[in-house]
Design a protein around this motif. Structure first.
Motif, PDB file in Angstrom:
ATOM      1  N   GLU A  31       6.555   4.744 -27.514  1.00  0.00           N
ATOM      2  CA  GLU A  31       6.428   5.192 -28.910  1.00  0.00           C
ATOM      3  C   GLU A  31       4.961   5.341 -29.299  1.00  0.00           C
ATOM      4  N   VAL A  32       4.124   4.407 -28.863  1.00  0.00           N
ATOM      5  CA  VAL A  32       2.698   4.478 -29.177  1.00  0.00           C
ATOM      6  C   VAL A  32       2.082   5.707 -28.528  1.00  0.00           C
ATOM      7  N   GLN A  33       2.464   5.996 -27.300  1.00  0.00           N
ATOM      8  CA  GLN A  33       1.937   7.187 -26.628  1.00  0.00           C
ATOM      9  C   GLN A  33       2.264   8.443 -27.436  1.00  0.00           C
ATOM     10  N   ARG A  34       3.500   8.558 -27.913  1.00  0.00           N
ATOM     11  CA  ARG A  34       3.885   9.723 -28.729  1.00  0.00           C
ATOM     12  C   ARG A  34       3.063   9.787 -30.018  1.00  0.00           C
ATOM     13  N   GLN A  35       2.815   8.641 -30.636  1.00  0.00           N
ATOM     14  CA  GLN A  35       2.026   8.611 -31.873  1.00  0.00           C
ATOM     15  C   GLN A  35       0.603   9.107 -31.630  1.00  0.00           C
ATOM     16  N   MET A  36       0.036   8.774 -30.480  1.00  0.00           N
ATOM     17  CA  MET A  36      -1.339   9.174 -30.181  1.00  0.00           C
ATOM     18  C   MET A  36      -1.450  10.684 -30.000  1.00  0.00           C
ATOM     19  N   GLN A  37      -0.347  11.342 -29.692  1.00  0.00           N
ATOM     20  CA  GLN A  37      -0.370  12.785 -29.489  1.00  0.00           C
ATOM     21  C   GLN A  37      -0.226  13.546 -30.800  1.00  0.00           C
ATOM     22  N   GLY A  38       0.058  12.838 -31.890  1.00  0.00           N
ATOM     23  CA  GLY A  38       0.167  13.463 -33.202  1.00  0.00           C
ATOM     24  C   GLY A  38      -1.182  13.417 -33.895  1.00  0.00           C
ATOM     25  N   ALA A  39      -1.168  12.961 -35.127  1.00  0.00           N
ATOM     26  CA  ALA A  39      -2.396  12.839 -35.910  1.00  0.00           C
ATOM     27  C   ALA A  39      -2.501  11.407 -36.442  1.00  0.00           C
ATOM     28  N   PRO A  40      -2.764  10.441 -35.554  1.00  0.00           N
ATOM     29  CA  PRO A  40      -2.782   9.046 -35.979  1.00  0.00           C
ATOM     30  C   PRO A  40      -4.034   8.698 -36.792  1.00  0.00           C
ATOM     31  N   LEU A  41      -3.928   7.626 -37.528  1.00  0.00           N
ATOM     32  CA  LEU A  41      -5.076   7.093 -38.254  1.00  0.00           C
ATOM     33  C   LEU A  41      -5.950   6.289 -37.296  1.00  0.00           C
ATOM     34  N   ALA A  42      -7.219   6.128 -37.632  1.00  0.00           N
ATOM     35  CA  ALA A  42      -8.152   5.395 -36.773  1.00  0.00           C
ATOM     36  C   ALA A  42      -7.660   3.980 -36.500  1.00  0.00           C
ATOM     37  N   HIS A  43      -7.080   3.331 -37.505  1.00  0.00           N
ATOM     38  CA  HIS A  43      -6.608   1.963 -37.330  1.00  0.00           C
ATOM     39  C   HIS A  43      -5.445   1.916 -36.326  1.00  0.00           C
ATOM     40  N   SER A  44      -4.580   2.901 -36.346  1.00  0.00           N
ATOM     41  CA  SER A  44      -3.466   2.964 -35.387  1.00  0.00           C
ATOM     42  C   SER A  44      -3.983   3.153 -33.966  1.00  0.00           C
ATOM     43  N   VAL A  45      -4.997   3.974 -33.812  1.00  0.00           N
ATOM     44  CA  VAL A  45      -5.591   4.199 -32.496  1.00  0.00           C
ATOM     45  C   VAL A  45      -6.247   2.906 -32.003  1.00  0.00           C
ATOM     46  N   ALA A  46      -6.941   2.212 -32.890  1.00  0.00           N
ATOM     47  CA  ALA A  46      -7.602   0.949 -32.522  1.00  0.00           C
ATOM     48  C   ALA A  46      -6.575  -0.090 -32.080  1.00  0.00           C
ATOM     49  N   ARG A  47      -5.481  -0.200 -32.807  1.00  0.00           N
ATOM     50  CA  ARG A  47      -4.438  -1.169 -32.431  1.00  0.00           C
ATOM     51  C   ARG A  47      -3.809  -0.795 -31.093  1.00  0.00           C
ATOM     52  N   ALA A  48      -3.620   0.480 -30.845  1.00  0.00           N
ATOM     53  CA  ALA A  48      -3.046   0.932 -29.580  1.00  0.00           C
ATOM     54  C   ALA A  48      -3.995   0.691 -28.411  1.00  0.00           C
ATOM     55  N   LEU A  49      -5.277   0.785 -28.663  1.00  0.00           N
ATOM     56  CA  LEU A  49      -6.291   0.620 -27.624  1.00  0.00           C
ATOM     57  C   LEU A  49      -6.542  -0.840 -27.269  1.00  0.00           C
ATOM     58  N   ARG A  50      -6.439  -1.722 -28.236  1.00  0.00           N
ATOM     59  CA  ARG A  50      -6.864  -3.118 -28.064  1.00  0.00           C
ATOM     60  C   ARG A  50      -6.300  -3.820 -26.829  1.00  0.00           C
ATOM     61  N   PRO A  51      -5.030  -3.669 -26.462  1.00  0.00           N
ATOM     62  CA  PRO A  51      -4.523  -4.383 -25.281  1.00  0.00           C
ATOM     63  C   PRO A  51      -5.197  -3.979 -23.964  1.00  0.00           C
ATOM     64  N   PHE A  52      -5.821  -2.817 -23.928  1.00  0.00           N
ATOM     65  CA  PHE A  52      -6.466  -2.340 -22.711  1.00  0.00           C
ATOM     66  C   PHE A  52      -7.906  -2.839 -22.561  1.00  0.00           C
ATOM     67  N   LEU A  53      -8.448  -3.411 -23.619  1.00  0.00           N
ATOM     68  CA  LEU A  53      -9.854  -3.809 -23.629  1.00  0.00           C
ATOM     69  C   LEU A  53     -10.036  -5.277 -23.257  1.00  0.00           C
ATOM     70  N   PRO A  54     -11.239  -5.632 -22.783  1.00  0.00           N
ATOM     71  CA  PRO A  54     -11.495  -7.034 -22.470  1.00  0.00           C
ATOM     72  C   PRO A  54     -11.507  -7.900 -23.734  1.00  0.00           C
ATOM     73  N   VAL A  55     -11.374  -9.179 -23.549  1.00  0.00           N
ATOM     74  CA  VAL A  55     -11.312 -10.124 -24.669  1.00  0.00           C
ATOM     75  C   VAL A  55     -12.543 -10.034 -25.566  1.00  0.00           C
ATOM     76  N   ASP A  56     -13.711  -9.787 -24.983  1.00  0.00           N
ATOM     77  CA  ASP A  56     -14.949  -9.764 -25.768  1.00  0.00           C
ATOM     78  C   ASP A  56     -15.237  -8.413 -26.434  1.00  0.00           C
ATOM     79  N   ALA A  57     -14.308  -7.473 -26.355  1.00  0.00           N
ATOM     80  CA  ALA A  57     -14.478  -6.160 -27.012  1.00  0.00           C
ATOM     81  C   ALA A  57     -14.375  -6.345 -28.528  1.00  0.00           C
ATOM     82  N   PRO A  58     -14.846  -5.372 -29.288  1.00  0.00           N
ATOM     83  CA  PRO A  58     -14.755  -5.470 -30.749  1.00  0.00           C
ATOM     84  C   PRO A  58     -13.308  -5.651 -31.226  1.00  0.00           C
TER      85      PRO A  58
END
Length: 99
Positions: A31-58
């Protein structure tokens, strides 16, 4: 690797991505992948990205501001690509519809 503006971040697919993203967004990885292909808000993109980043990322709020400054569409496309690499499970209702 993902680039937000001039900053680059290493990305790693977590083993329990569906569980992590469900707890963050209430949506599955597919579902998140489909949302990213639309017109998501910056906060939605940040939440979707966070699990892929290291613990010390913003944190999500800081990522959201960075994404808004860099261009949401560009970053959302990169995040969609991360999710596209994730194997998806067939939803139970899709299995029954095929019968």
């Amino acid at each position: 690797m993902i680039t937000i503006g001039e900053q680059k971040f290493e990305t790693t697919r977590p083993d329990d991505l569906d569980k992590k993203i469900l707890s963050i967004t209430g949506c599955s990885a597919a579902e998140v992948q489909r949302q990213m292909q639309g017109a998501p808000l910056a906060h939605s993109v940040a939440r979707a990205l966070r699990p892929f980043l290291p613990v010390d990322a913003p944190d999500v709020t800081t990522l959201s501001m960075m994404i808004a400054d860099a261009g949401v569409v560009s970053v959302a496309g990169q995040v969609a690509t991360l999710y596209a690499a994730v194997p998806t499970e067939t939803a139970p209702e899709a299995e029954h519809a095929a019968e």
